[in-house]
Scaffold this active site. Structure first.
Site, PDB file in Angstrom:
ATOM      1  N   ARG A  46      16.233  28.902  52.207  1.00  0.00           N
ATOM      2  CA  ARG A  46      15.649  28.649  53.527  1.00  0.00           C
ATOM      3  C   ARG A  46      14.155  28.936  53.451  1.00  0.00           C
ATOM      4  NH1 ARG A  46      19.231  25.850  54.602  1.00  0.00           N
ATOM      5  NH2 ARG A  46      20.741  25.975  56.302  1.00  0.00           N
TER       6      ARG A  46
ATOM      7  N   HIS B 149      14.566  18.815  52.066  1.00  0.00           N
ATOM      8  CA  HIS B 149      15.868  19.444  52.387  1.00  0.00           C
ATOM      9  C   HIS B 149      17.035  18.560  51.929  1.00  0.00           C
ATOM     10  CE1 HIS B 149      17.921  22.543  55.231  1.00  0.00           C
ATOM     11  NE2 HIS B 149      18.753  22.164  54.255  1.00  0.00           N
TER      12      HIS B 149
HETATM   13  P1  NAP Z   1      26.911  32.827  50.841  1.00  0.00           P
HETATM   14  O1  NAP Z   1      28.140  32.426  50.116  1.00  0.00           O
HETATM   15  O2  NAP Z   1      27.036  33.469  52.178  1.00  0.00           O
HETATM   16  O3  NAP Z   1      26.066  33.747  49.851  1.00  0.00           O
HETATM   17  C1  NAP Z   1      24.948  34.438  50.258  1.00  0.00           C
HETATM   18  C2  NAP Z   1      24.530  35.374  49.133  1.00  0.00           C
HETATM   19  O4  NAP Z   1      23.332  36.043  49.534  1.00  0.00           O
HETATM   20  C3  NAP Z   1      25.572  36.454  48.854  1.00  0.00           C
HETATM   21  O5  NAP Z   1      25.624  36.733  47.488  1.00  0.00           O
HETATM   22  C4  NAP Z   1      25.012  37.649  49.613  1.00  0.00           C
HETATM   23  O6  NAP Z   1      25.393  38.926  49.085  1.00  0.00           O
HETATM   24  C5  NAP Z   1      23.540  37.454  49.410  1.00  0.00           C
HETATM   25  N1  NAP Z   1      22.787  38.169  50.439  1.00  0.00           N
HETATM   26  C6  NAP Z   1      22.798  37.999  51.778  1.00  0.00           C
HETATM   27  N2  NAP Z   1      21.983  38.886  52.386  1.00  0.00           N
HETATM   28  C7  NAP Z   1      21.451  39.641  51.393  1.00  0.00           C
HETATM   29  C8  NAP Z   1      20.555  40.710  51.367  1.00  0.00           C
HETATM   30  N3  NAP Z   1      20.017  41.224  52.494  1.00  0.00           N
HETATM   31  N4  NAP Z   1      20.236  41.243  50.169  1.00  0.00           N
HETATM   32  C9  NAP Z   1      20.766  40.764  49.021  1.00  0.00           C
HETATM   33  N5  NAP Z   1      21.629  39.741  48.976  1.00  0.00           N
HETATM   34  C10 NAP Z   1      21.965  39.184  50.155  1.00  0.00           C
HETATM   35  O7  NAP Z   1      25.962  31.545  51.084  1.00  0.00           O
HETATM   36  P2  NAP Z   1      25.925  30.193  50.238  1.00  0.00           P
HETATM   37  O8  NAP Z   1      27.011  29.286  50.643  1.00  0.00           O
HETATM   38  O9  NAP Z   1      25.787  30.534  48.801  1.00  0.00           O
HETATM   39  O10 NAP Z   1      24.567  29.567  50.786  1.00  0.00           O
HETATM   40  C11 NAP Z   1      23.331  30.251  50.623  1.00  0.00           C
HETATM   41  C12 NAP Z   1      22.272  29.541  51.456  1.00  0.00           C
HETATM   42  O11 NAP Z   1      21.908  28.303  50.874  1.00  0.00           O
HETATM   43  C13 NAP Z   1      22.705  29.140  52.864  1.00  0.00           C
HETATM   44  O12 NAP Z   1      22.673  30.245  53.760  1.00  0.00           O
HETATM   45  C14 NAP Z   1      21.674  28.103  53.231  1.00  0.00           C
HETATM   46  O13 NAP Z   1      20.567  28.743  53.819  1.00  0.00           O
HETATM   47  C15 NAP Z   1      21.267  27.519  51.868  1.00  0.00           C
HETATM   48  N6  NAP Z   1      21.657  26.114  51.708  1.00  0.00           N
HETATM   49  C16 NAP Z   1      20.685  25.184  51.471  1.00  0.00           C
HETATM   50  C17 NAP Z   1      21.032  23.855  51.275  1.00  0.00           C
HETATM   51  C18 NAP Z   1      19.974  22.831  50.959  1.00  0.00           C
HETATM   52  O14 NAP Z   1      20.257  21.637  50.920  1.00  0.00           O
HETATM   53  N7  NAP Z   1      18.762  23.234  50.699  1.00  0.00           N
HETATM   54  C19 NAP Z   1      22.370  23.451  51.330  1.00  0.00           C
HETATM   55  C20 NAP Z   1      23.322  24.425  51.585  1.00  0.00           C
HETATM   56  C21 NAP Z   1      22.969  25.756  51.767  1.00  0.00           C
HETATM   57  P3  NAP Z   1      26.934  39.394  49.070  1.00  0.00           P
HETATM   58  O15 NAP Z   1      27.581  38.507  48.025  1.00  0.00           O
HETATM   59  O16 NAP Z   1      26.884  40.789  48.701  1.00  0.00           O
HETATM   60  O17 NAP Z   1      27.462  39.105  50.454  1.00  0.00           O
END
Ligand code: NAP
Length: 311
Positions: free
Chosen positions: A226, A274
């Protein structure tokens, strides 16, 4: 009969109406799928996208869950009118797309592809063979659905992969860190840094001036997470003084990125609009049908957002 309201925008309705209906049939669910309703109290589930038409969930008094079409939930997680479970999108095809985008862009920088793609000028640039992946350190911030899959893919290409998350992880081929000390340790060795954190109160501006200064000289940053994870001015300064060699940015504080934003013209920045990955209609419809099937069977929903943590 299960009433499902599609509140993810009329353009998406055209894409999703048939695949969702098919997925409900395949899941053995008797669903009335609609794009608007005069009786919100009768709605059981809402398929949702943050830029859709709905922001007040109060009239939906019989609601069992909101099923988000996006992985990121920062625009809905704090909605005070939402009191039922909010499920984010975890779609295997969305994950595949992100793995491909991240692996491709890491390889672009690792191999120095630009030198030759833009260097078709008759100059024989001997001695520019790239190093091997095993000698390059890639750090992935966020080891969730997307970050972990990207880290594993990069490890298969033999990069030295390190990752950081809130809770400590154990992933084959990936050196895992957690906590503030872990973040600093990981940044210090990141030849290539990939941001796959969600946007929360804790992660906003996580890559600020102080953290950018920890990166090795001429590090490369990829941000498909993000936009607000990065302090833009600090990044521009680091790019201008050469501390950061390149930033490939897919997400921004303001989207579309305004045409006069300095990122567009910066020689060390690549902007992508994006598109790193998107929810795919077929597989996402299946994921939604499966979650509704679970809800109807009294099973816990999958991928429920932790409202307190914000993701
Ligand atoms: P997810 O499964 O919820 O994983 C989030 C990861 O971030 C987890 O490992 C979490 O730790 C870690 N995290 C969250 N808060 C943290 C903090 N304060 N300190 C350290 N680590 C932290 O999410 P995801 O499905 O992988 O997606 C991640 C992000 O990608 C989405 O939220 C979105 O913003 C982005 N995204 C972008 C696109 C694009 O096209 N550009 C597409 C899809 C998603 P834990 O494992 O310990 O919970």
């Amino acid at each position: 009969m299960i009433n499902v309201l599609f509140a993810a925008g009329s353009d998406r309705w055209a894409q999703y109406e048939a695949p969702l209906s098919d997925a409900f049939v395949r899941a053995g669910l008797d669903v009335r799928l609609m794009v608007k309703t005069d009786t919100p109290a009768s709605i059981d589930y809402i398929v949702y996208a943050p830029n859709g038409p709905l922001s007040d969930f109060t009239p939906f008094t019989g609601l069992k869950a909101v099923l988000n079409l996006w992985a990121g939930v920062e625009n809905v997680v704090g909605n005070p009118t939402l009191s039922v479970p909010l499920c984010r999108m975890v779609d295997p095809s969305l994950t595949d797309g992100m793995v491909e985008w991240v692996t491709g862009h890491v390889l672009r920088h690792h191999l120095g592809m630009d030198t030759h793609i833009h260097g078709q000028d008759g100059i024989w640039r001997a001695g520019t063979a790239p190093p091997l992946a095993k000698d390059r350190r890639v750090v992935v911030l966020g080891l969730g659905e997307l970050g972990a899959a990207c880290a594993q893919s990069l490890a298969r290409v033999k990069f030295q992969v390190h990752g950081w998350s809130r809770s400590q992880k154990s992933i084959d081929g990936v050196m895992c860190y957690s906590g503030e000390g872990g973040l600093k340790a990981a940044l210090c060795i990141a030849d290539i840094l990939v941001l796959l954190l969600p946007l929360t109160a804790e992660t906003e501006n996580i890559l600020n001036r102080e953290m950018l200064a920890l990166l090795p000289q001429a590090a490369v940053i990829l941000n498909p997470g993000r936009g607000a994870l990065i302090e833009d001015e600090a990044l521009l300064d680091a790019l201008n003084d050469g501390g950061i060699a390149h930033a490939t940015l897919d997400v921004f504080r303001e989207e579309p990125l305004p045409p006069d934003h300095p990122y567009w013209a910066h020689p060390r920045v690549t902007v992508t609009p994006h598109i790193a990955s998107e929810t795919r209609v077929g597989s996402a419809s299946q994921v939604i049908a499966d979650n509704i099937r679970r809800g109807q069977a009294g099973l816990p929903f999958l991928h429920v957002v932790d409202r307190k943590a914000g993701y």
